[in-house]
Design a protein around this motif. Structure first.
Motif, PDB file in Angstrom:
ATOM      1  N   UNK A 127       0.824  -1.217   0.000  1.00  0.00           N
ATOM      2  CA  UNK A 127       0.000   0.000   0.000  1.00  0.00           C
ATOM      3  C   UNK A 127       0.853   1.261   0.000  1.00  0.00           C
ATOM      4  N   UNK A 128       2.042   1.175  -0.578  1.00  0.00           N
ATOM      5  CA  UNK A 128       2.900   2.356  -0.663  1.00  0.00           C
ATOM      6  C   UNK A 128       2.770   2.975  -2.057  1.00  0.00           C
ATOM      7  N   UNK A 135       8.220   8.592  -2.171  1.00  0.00           N
ATOM      8  CA  UNK A 135       8.777   9.628  -1.296  1.00  0.00           C
ATOM      9  C   UNK A 135       9.883  10.411  -1.984  1.00  0.00           C
ATOM     10  N   UNK A 136      10.555   9.794  -2.951  1.00  0.00           N
ATOM     11  CA  UNK A 136      11.605  10.505  -3.686  1.00  0.00           C
ATOM     12  C   UNK A 136      11.036  11.756  -4.341  1.00  0.00           C
ATOM     13  N   UNK A 188       3.180  17.477  -3.547  1.00  0.00           N
ATOM     14  CA  UNK A 188       3.836  17.859  -2.299  1.00  0.00           C
ATOM     15  C   UNK A 188       2.845  17.985  -1.142  1.00  0.00           C
ATOM     16  N   UNK A 189       1.535  17.882  -1.433  1.00  0.00           N
ATOM     17  CA  UNK A 189       0.508  17.945  -0.398  1.00  0.00           C
ATOM     18  C   UNK A 189      -0.047  16.559  -0.105  1.00  0.00           C
ATOM     19  N   UNK A 190      -0.059  16.171   1.164  1.00  0.00           N
ATOM     20  CA  UNK A 190      -0.573  14.857   1.540  1.00  0.00           C
ATOM     21  C   UNK A 190      -2.065  14.723   1.237  1.00  0.00           C
ATOM     22  N   UNK A 191      -2.773  15.851   1.218  1.00  0.00           N
ATOM     23  CA  UNK A 191      -4.217  15.822   0.999  1.00  0.00           C
ATOM     24  C   UNK A 191      -4.593  15.494  -0.449  1.00  0.00           C
ATOM     25  N   UNK A 192      -3.623  15.553  -1.367  1.00  0.00           N
ATOM     26  CA  UNK A 192      -3.902  15.275  -2.778  1.00  0.00           C
ATOM     27  C   UNK A 192      -4.034  13.770  -3.002  1.00  0.00           C
ATOM     28  N   UNK A 193      -5.108  13.346  -3.618  1.00  0.00           N
ATOM     29  CA  UNK A 193      -5.333  11.931  -3.912  1.00  0.00           C
ATOM     30  C   UNK A 193      -4.517  11.529  -5.134  1.00  0.00           C
TER      31      UNK A 193
END
Length: 287
Positions: free
Chosen positions: A142-143, A172-173, A203-208
């Motif tokens: 799930x990465x 993450x890169x 760069x935003x975690x909220x982006x799907x």
């Protein structure tokens, strides 16, 4: 009061236009530098894919006829270990080699994806050949992963395809190491999309990830502006006005995109408006 209001409105308009023009140029320059950084980082993973696809043992295994002797799995594993001693970038999660019959002959084994996904990626590799293809997938663990795919050709006859090599790169890169290195302001977003408008990284975690952004509206605007050769423009993102800039990398089939909200751009000019209203109110009260 009328001259004050006129001068204030004129100053507000000129300042806003100036800020927008300067921001448009600066964000495009930032994207250009980010794109160069991204390509430089990807060189390591492309070099790994190239080393695998041209390795004599791998070539011998892929070109062997059904009834001919071919290198064993142990020999292939040893050859791949030697490749990794030369180059093994830090965010590699898996490496897989598939022959012309779509059968795997090698897999590093740290992580993987369902077999049907390989079919989808191979189609993208075929479309992008002879260049590499970048594809977003969610692995078994799930990465968020970017799969760099390359078509393997016979070194003796470059026109003969032998199979594919896939290098799994940790997401993450892109999201944490590269895109997060630039801050364009509060509410801004940096995205990487493929040629279908699917988000591969942000760069935003909220982006799907793995889906179209803003129901595809942002990408549709970009395609329209691209036809007019505009690389920076103003448009709606999630129902709000943004300054949008993008770079299209044709070889890798991706778009690097920045969106900066007008609420951030006009934050300073809003203070001018507020101050102007206060002055007018005081003069009206005094008079």
């Amino acid at each position: 009061m009328i001259p004050i209001i006129f001068i204030g409105f004129y100053s507000y308009t000129i300042y806003s236009k100036s800020i927008n023009n300067k921001l448009s140029k600066s964000t495009f320059q930032a994207l250009t530098l980010l794109n160069r950084t991204m390509l430089s980082e990807l060189n390591n993973y492309q070099y790994l894919a190239g080393s695998v696809s041209t390795n004599p043992i791998i070539q011998e295994r892929l070109t062997a006829a059904p009834n001919e002797p071919a290198p064993s799995n142990a020999t292939i594993n040893h050859a791949m270990d030697n490749v990794y001693r030369t180059i093994y970038p830090g965010y590699v999660q898996n490496v897989r080699i598939i022959d012309s019959k779509n059968e795997p002959i090698y897999e590093l084994g740290y992580d993987g994806i369902p077999n049907p996904k390989y079919g989808e990626i191979m189609k993208q590799v075929d479309l992008n050949a002879p260049y590499d293809s970048l594809n977003y997938v969610k692995s078994y663990r799930a990465s968020h992963t970017i799969v760099l795919g390359r078509k393997i050709f016979d070194q003796e006859d470059i026109g003969v395809p032998l199979g594919y090599v896939f290098v799994f790169i940790g997401g993450e890169l892109f999201s944490k190491v590269i895109l997060s290195s630039v801050d364009l302001g509060t509410g801004s977003n940096l995205l990487i999309m493929n040629r279908e408008g699917i988000v591969m990284s942000s760069n935003l975690k909220s982006t799907t990830l793995g889906e179209a952004y803003d129901k595809g509206q942002l990408f549709n605007q970009i395609k329209e502006q691209e036809s007019q050769k505009n690389h920076s423009f103003q448009g709606l993102v999630n129902g709000k006005m943004h300054q949008i800039s993008y770079i299209n990398n044709n070889q890798l089939g991706w778009y690097m995109i920045s969106t900066v909200p007008f609420s951030y751009i006009n934050s300073e000019t809003s203070k001018i408006t507020t101050g102007l209203l206060i002055v007018v109110s005081i003069m009206s009260f005094v008079s």
